[in-house]
Design an enzyme around this catalytic site. Sequence first.
Site, PDB file in Angstrom:
ATOM      1  N   LYS A  14       0.928  -1.366  -0.014  1.00 22.72           N
ATOM      2  CA  LYS A  14       0.095   0.011  -0.080  1.00 22.72           C
ATOM      3  C   LYS A  14       0.877   1.273   0.008  1.00 22.72           C
ATOM      4  O   LYS A  14       1.792   1.325   0.815  1.00 22.72           O
ATOM      5  CB  LYS A  14      -0.893   0.122   1.161  1.00 22.72           C
ATOM      6  CG  LYS A  14      -2.121  -0.920   1.186  1.00 22.72           C
ATOM      7  CD  LYS A  14      -2.977  -0.591   2.465  1.00 22.72           C
ATOM      8  CE  LYS A  14      -4.155  -1.479   2.317  1.00 22.72           C
ATOM      9  NZ  LYS A  14      -5.167  -1.445   1.238  1.00 22.72           N
ATOM     10  N   ARG A  24     -10.385 -11.232   1.936  1.00 23.17           N
ATOM     11  CA  ARG A  24     -11.334 -12.388   1.425  1.00 23.17           C
ATOM     12  C   ARG A  24     -10.660 -13.708   1.425  1.00 23.17           C
ATOM     13  O   ARG A  24     -11.333 -14.376   1.411  1.00 23.17           O
ATOM     14  CB  ARG A  24     -11.668 -11.814  -0.093  1.00 23.17           C
ATOM     15  CG  ARG A  24     -10.575 -11.810  -0.894  1.00 23.17           C
ATOM     16  CD  ARG A  24     -10.915 -11.097  -2.464  1.00 23.17           C
ATOM     17  NE  ARG A  24     -11.087  -9.431  -2.165  1.00 23.17           N
ATOM     18  CZ  ARG A  24     -11.725  -8.672  -2.889  1.00 23.17           C
ATOM     19  NH1 ARG A  24     -11.873  -9.189  -4.277  1.00 23.17           N
ATOM     20  NH2 ARG A  24     -11.970  -7.393  -2.672  1.00 23.17           N
TER      21      ARG A  24
HETATM   22  N1  BES Z   1      -8.087  -3.457   4.342  1.00 24.25           N
HETATM   23  C1  BES Z   1      -8.253  -3.328   2.956  1.00 24.25           C
HETATM   24  C2  BES Z   1      -9.770  -2.308   2.857  1.00 24.25           C
HETATM   25  C3  BES Z   1      -9.664  -1.188   3.754  1.00 24.25           C
HETATM   26  C4  BES Z   1      -9.447   0.050   3.036  1.00 24.25           C
HETATM   27  C5  BES Z   1     -10.022  -1.122   5.104  1.00 24.25           C
HETATM   28  C6  BES Z   1      -9.605   1.412   3.608  1.00 24.25           C
HETATM   29  C7  BES Z   1     -10.135   0.308   5.568  1.00 24.25           C
HETATM   30  C8  BES Z   1      -9.909   1.362   4.952  1.00 24.25           C
HETATM   31  C9  BES Z   1      -8.267  -4.401   2.319  1.00 24.25           C
HETATM   32  O1  BES Z   1      -7.741  -5.486   2.444  1.00 24.25           O
HETATM   33  C10 BES Z   1      -8.052  -3.883   0.825  1.00 24.25           C
HETATM   34  O2  BES Z   1      -6.718  -3.420   0.535  1.00 24.25           O
HETATM   35  N2  BES Z   1      -8.991  -3.965  -0.122  1.00 24.25           N
HETATM   36  C11 BES Z   1      -8.495  -3.448  -1.560  1.00 24.25           C
HETATM   37  C12 BES Z   1      -9.268  -4.487  -2.510  1.00 24.25           C
HETATM   38  C13 BES Z   1      -8.791  -4.433  -3.786  1.00 24.25           C
HETATM   39  C14 BES Z   1      -7.327  -4.889  -3.883  1.00 24.25           C
HETATM   40  C15 BES Z   1      -9.523  -5.198  -4.684  1.00 24.25           C
HETATM   41  C16 BES Z   1      -9.139  -2.225  -1.675  1.00 24.25           C
HETATM   42  O3  BES Z   1     -10.303  -1.693  -1.272  1.00 24.25           O
HETATM   43  O4  BES Z   1      -8.510  -1.374  -2.376  1.00 24.25           O
HETATM   44 MG    MG Z   2      -5.510  -5.236   1.770  1.00 27.33          MG
END
Ligand code: BES
Ligand code: MG
Length: 463
Positions: A239, A313
């Site tokens: 990230k 997921r």
């Molecule tokens: N933990 C994140 C989602 C999240 C985003 C939680 C902001 C709290 C605040 C999750 O694991 C993630 O990274 N999701 C990705 C999914 C994508 C790669 C399909 C996302 O939402 O960008």
């Molecule tokens: Mg993630």
Amino acid sequence: MDINISKKARFSTLLKFVSPNEQTIPDFNADEGEIVYRYENHTTIIYCGTGSADAITTTKVRFFAAKGIQKALDLKRTEVSIIVDGTLCSSQYSSAVIEGIILGAYKFDKYKSETPRRIKHLEIIGSTLNSADLKKIKSIACAVNYARDLVNSNAHEITPVFLEKEARKLSENKSVSLEILTEKEIKKNGLNLLHAVGQASPTPPRLIIIDYKGDPRSNKKVAIVGKGITFDSGGQNLKPTGHIEPMRIDMAGAATILAVMRCLVESKTRINVTGVVAAAHNAIGSNAFFPGDVYKSYSGKTVEILSTDAEGRLILADALAYCVKKYSPDEIIDFATLTGGILSALGDLIAGLFSNNETLAQSLFSSGEITGERLWRFPLYKEYCDAMKSDIADLRNLSKFKKGYASSITGAAFLSEFIDNTHWAHIDIAGTAYNEGQCRGDTPQYGTGFGVRLMMHYLTDRI
Ligand code: BES
Ligand code: MG
Ligand code: ZN
């Protein structure tokens, strides 16, 4: 902070609730959450506006009670007598006052070198509640604050093993049996997705199952499952700055489950609930799982990893499938900070609801309206499930859609592959679990504890 029911006010700080038509204080309209305070004969009276008495709801009561107690905190009071009269006398509204007070008095001050002053003693005057009611309300509101503490604390402290220890505290109760899978057992049992996500971390993953049998005569049982990513770096799909900082909150679903289980056990609720926490640290490092690789899940379905950042997921897929196979619940509800997309869709006020069952979805929606922890349902049409099919494996963990398209729905569609025919609901709390802005009455800054009151209502209101 202790709270008692009292016949008359003993403290020198009073909190009174007033509606616009009954108030006579100059320069004060008694609008919802409007506050003034006055000194009268050695007492400080904090007047808290309720807004129009005809338009009061429990959600509003919780909000303005929180504002009232926050004023007492600003004034550095440690003992407050809370006067509940008029419209607020009913058990429904006085319960909401007490909830608002406990939730509103919450402050995460663990990392402040100087501990701010806290409220020590509270008394409620005029309510129709008895001490058993009070105990129940306290248990729920304190469980919310417990979930907030877990979410707010450093990721270095709240590791999968720490979450296991929290679960172990509940096993002292006779109605609770625990099943904990260590990293080795996760691997041995074929929960390869959970293993992969946790494999690069010095703090190994855990599958934590808290089986609570509050009603041994009944065969009915509900399972609740939480995403417990103790830190989500994104893995090899790291990230970027600006997105990584709040990622200690990625175990908010797990915090909700632990808090609900603690509350059920504490209040000896007559219901059977299996609480499941899938816990892992999604780390980056030389041992981290690779984008592009294929893993076989616990269910037997194979998954192509197209982003190591779509890890929630993966761990949930194994946790859901394991729970369905080993515990055969009548219904299964998961809580997860699954997608940033849910924030774009609903902001941080409402959580996303996804379900394969109308009745379950409707009941959860109603509990949301009543508790103020609101949900909004999204569709799970076949096209979304098709978008999760892989060419090289059975499934892919990223949809075939353009980047960012329907990411919350496709995330849920992926999960729907792992629950067989069990009635299931998925609640995406990525928006509601965390308040990046300022405190909003009973919703503090940072971890909110979203879902605990919702679940307690859903589970206990139906028996
Ligand atoms: N933990 C994140 C989602 C999240 C985003 C939680 C902001 C709290 C605040 C999750 O694991 C993630 O990274 N999701 C990705 C999914 C994508 C790669 C399909 C996302 O939402 O960008
Ligand atoms: Mg993630
Ligand atoms: Zn995540």
